[in-house]
Design a protein around this motif. Structure first.
Motif, PDB file in Angstrom:
ATOM      1  N   LEU A  29       0.833  -1.202   0.000  1.00  0.00           N
ATOM      2  CA  LEU A  29       0.000   0.000   0.000  1.00  0.00           C
ATOM      3  C   LEU A  29       0.868   1.253   0.000  1.00  0.00           C
ATOM      4  O   LEU A  29       0.599   2.200  -0.739  1.00  0.00           O
ATOM      5  CB  LEU A  29      -0.922   0.016   1.207  1.00  0.00           C
ATOM      6  N   ILE A  30       1.872   1.250   0.858  1.00  0.00           N
ATOM      7  CA  ILE A  30       2.818   2.369   0.929  1.00  0.00           C
ATOM      8  C   ILE A  30       4.216   1.793   0.871  1.00  0.00           C
ATOM      9  O   ILE A  30       4.399   0.575   0.810  1.00  0.00           O
ATOM     10  CB  ILE A  30       2.621   3.222   2.206  1.00  0.00           C
ATOM     11  N   CYS A  31       5.196   2.660   0.912  1.00  0.00           N
ATOM     12  CA  CYS A  31       6.590   2.243   0.886  1.00  0.00           C
ATOM     13  C   CYS A  31       6.865   1.221   1.988  1.00  0.00           C
ATOM     14  O   CYS A  31       6.366   1.359   3.111  1.00  0.00           O
ATOM     15  CB  CYS A  31       7.479   3.472   1.074  1.00  0.00           C
ATOM     16  N   GLN A  32       7.672   0.233   1.663  1.00  0.00           N
ATOM     17  CA  GLN A  32       8.055  -0.775   2.651  1.00  0.00           C
ATOM     18  C   GLN A  32       8.815  -0.143   3.811  1.00  0.00           C
ATOM     19  O   GLN A  32       8.886  -0.726   4.884  1.00  0.00           O
ATOM     20  CB  GLN A  32       8.907  -1.845   1.976  1.00  0.00           C
ATOM     21  N   GLU A  47      13.270   3.190  -2.648  1.00  0.00           N
ATOM     22  CA  GLU A  47      12.074   3.983  -2.344  1.00  0.00           C
ATOM     23  C   GLU A  47      11.524   4.706  -3.567  1.00  0.00           C
ATOM     24  O   GLU A  47      10.501   5.387  -3.478  1.00  0.00           O
ATOM     25  CB  GLU A  47      12.366   4.996  -1.230  1.00  0.00           C
ATOM     26  N   ASN A  48      12.185   4.573  -4.716  1.00  0.00           N
ATOM     27  CA  ASN A  48      11.667   5.204  -5.930  1.00  0.00           C
ATOM     28  C   ASN A  48      10.324   4.572  -6.301  1.00  0.00           C
ATOM     29  O   ASN A  48      10.154   3.356  -6.191  1.00  0.00           O
ATOM     30  CB  ASN A  48      12.665   5.047  -7.082  1.00  0.00           C
ATOM     31  N   ASP A 119       5.778  -0.236  -8.150  1.00  0.00           N
ATOM     32  CA  ASP A 119       5.200   0.920  -7.465  1.00  0.00           C
ATOM     33  C   ASP A 119       4.410   0.475  -6.240  1.00  0.00           C
ATOM     34  O   ASP A 119       3.848  -0.614  -6.221  1.00  0.00           O
ATOM     35  CB  ASP A 119       4.222   1.652  -8.386  1.00  0.00           C
ATOM     36  N   SER A 120       4.336   1.369  -5.264  1.00  0.00           N
ATOM     37  CA  SER A 120       3.378   1.143  -4.184  1.00  0.00           C
ATOM     38  C   SER A 120       1.995   1.491  -4.738  1.00  0.00           C
ATOM     39  O   SER A 120       1.870   2.190  -5.748  1.00  0.00           O
ATOM     40  CB  SER A 120       3.700   2.028  -2.971  1.00  0.00           C
ATOM     41  N   VAL A 121       0.959   1.020  -4.089  1.00  0.00           N
ATOM     42  CA  VAL A 121      -0.409   1.348  -4.516  1.00  0.00           C
ATOM     43  C   VAL A 121      -0.615   2.857  -4.424  1.00  0.00           C
ATOM     44  O   VAL A 121      -1.198   3.469  -5.325  1.00  0.00           O
ATOM     45  CB  VAL A 121      -1.445   0.574  -3.666  1.00  0.00           C
ATOM     46  N   LEU A 122      -0.099   3.471  -3.366  1.00  0.00           N
ATOM     47  CA  LEU A 122      -0.207   4.925  -3.202  1.00  0.00           C
ATOM     48  C   LEU A 122       0.430   5.645  -4.378  1.00  0.00           C
ATOM     49  O   LEU A 122      -0.143   6.583  -4.932  1.00  0.00           O
ATOM     50  CB  LEU A 122       0.458   5.355  -1.894  1.00  0.00           C
ATOM     51  N   ASN A 123       1.620   5.208  -4.808  1.00  0.00           N
ATOM     52  CA  ASN A 123       2.294   5.844  -5.933  1.00  0.00           C
ATOM     53  C   ASN A 123       1.508   5.666  -7.224  1.00  0.00           C
ATOM     54  O   ASN A 123       1.406   6.596  -8.031  1.00  0.00           O
ATOM     55  CB  ASN A 123       3.721   5.306  -6.083  1.00  0.00           C
TER      56      ASN A 123
END
Length: 185
Positions: A29-32, A47-48, A119-123
């Motif tokens: 969902l967000i960055c690990q 984190e990209n 990508d994260s879901v947020l991204n």
């Protein structure tokens, strides 16, 4: 006749379906790393494409410019709201495909994105929002504004990170060693 509220609702639904699909693919969902940043400017980083905005956000604005232009010419009788919904579906489909193991591995093999893990879901939701911004700009501004925005975004991103929408497409479809070497610095 469907109102603009319905177009926005369908666009939001498209985003939810995309998010659910990405979660089913195992995307975070967000960055690990466990937190969310508004901007992450380090390209060669795990984190990209994990936070809200990054150096690839402008390319999604450009997606919106291109989708508006292409859909305007291919479907001139379709109203702008429906074209926006269609552009949202195309962008969501790309975000899903982009986050499959096949594309992630291709990016890692053929581009400078060695630390790219998807990508994260947020991204991805942010990328879709950037496309909507580009589409709205293209639908309301004179054509020359869209052309200038496209050129400026490609030049600025190219100067700062040696990448951009056009280079990304080239390297994904037909990787060239001299571009890879230039991108590596």
């Amino acid at each position: 006749m469907i109102s603009h509220r319905h177009h926005w609702a369908l666009l939001a639904l498209t985003g939810l379906v995309m998010a659910a699909s990405l979660i089913s693919l195992g995307r975070n969902l967000i960055c690990q790393c466990g937190y969310v940043k508004l901007w992450h400017g380090e390209v060669i980083s795990s984190e990209n494409s994990q936070h809200l905005l990054d150096w690839y956000s402008p390319s999604h604005v450009l997606h919106g410019l291109v989708f508006y232009m292409v859909l305007h010419f291919l479907l001139p009788r379709l109203n702008t709201g429906w074209r926006l919904v269609l552009a949202g579906v195309i962008e969501a489909a790309w975000e899903i495909v982009e986050n499959t193991s096949w594309i992630i591995d291709k990016y890692r093999e053929d581009t400078i994105a060695l630390d790219y893990y998807g990508d994260s879901v947020l991204n991805s939701l942010s990328d879709m929002s950037m496309m909507v911004i580009g589409f709205i700009i293209a639908s309301r501004a004179p054509v020359w504004v869209s052309v200038c925005l496209f050129i400026a975004a490609e030049l600025i991103v190219g100067l700062f990170i040696r990448d951009g929408l056009l280079l990304n497409v080239i390297m994904l479809l037909y990787p060239l060693d001299w571009i890879r070497q230039w991108q590596a610095g």
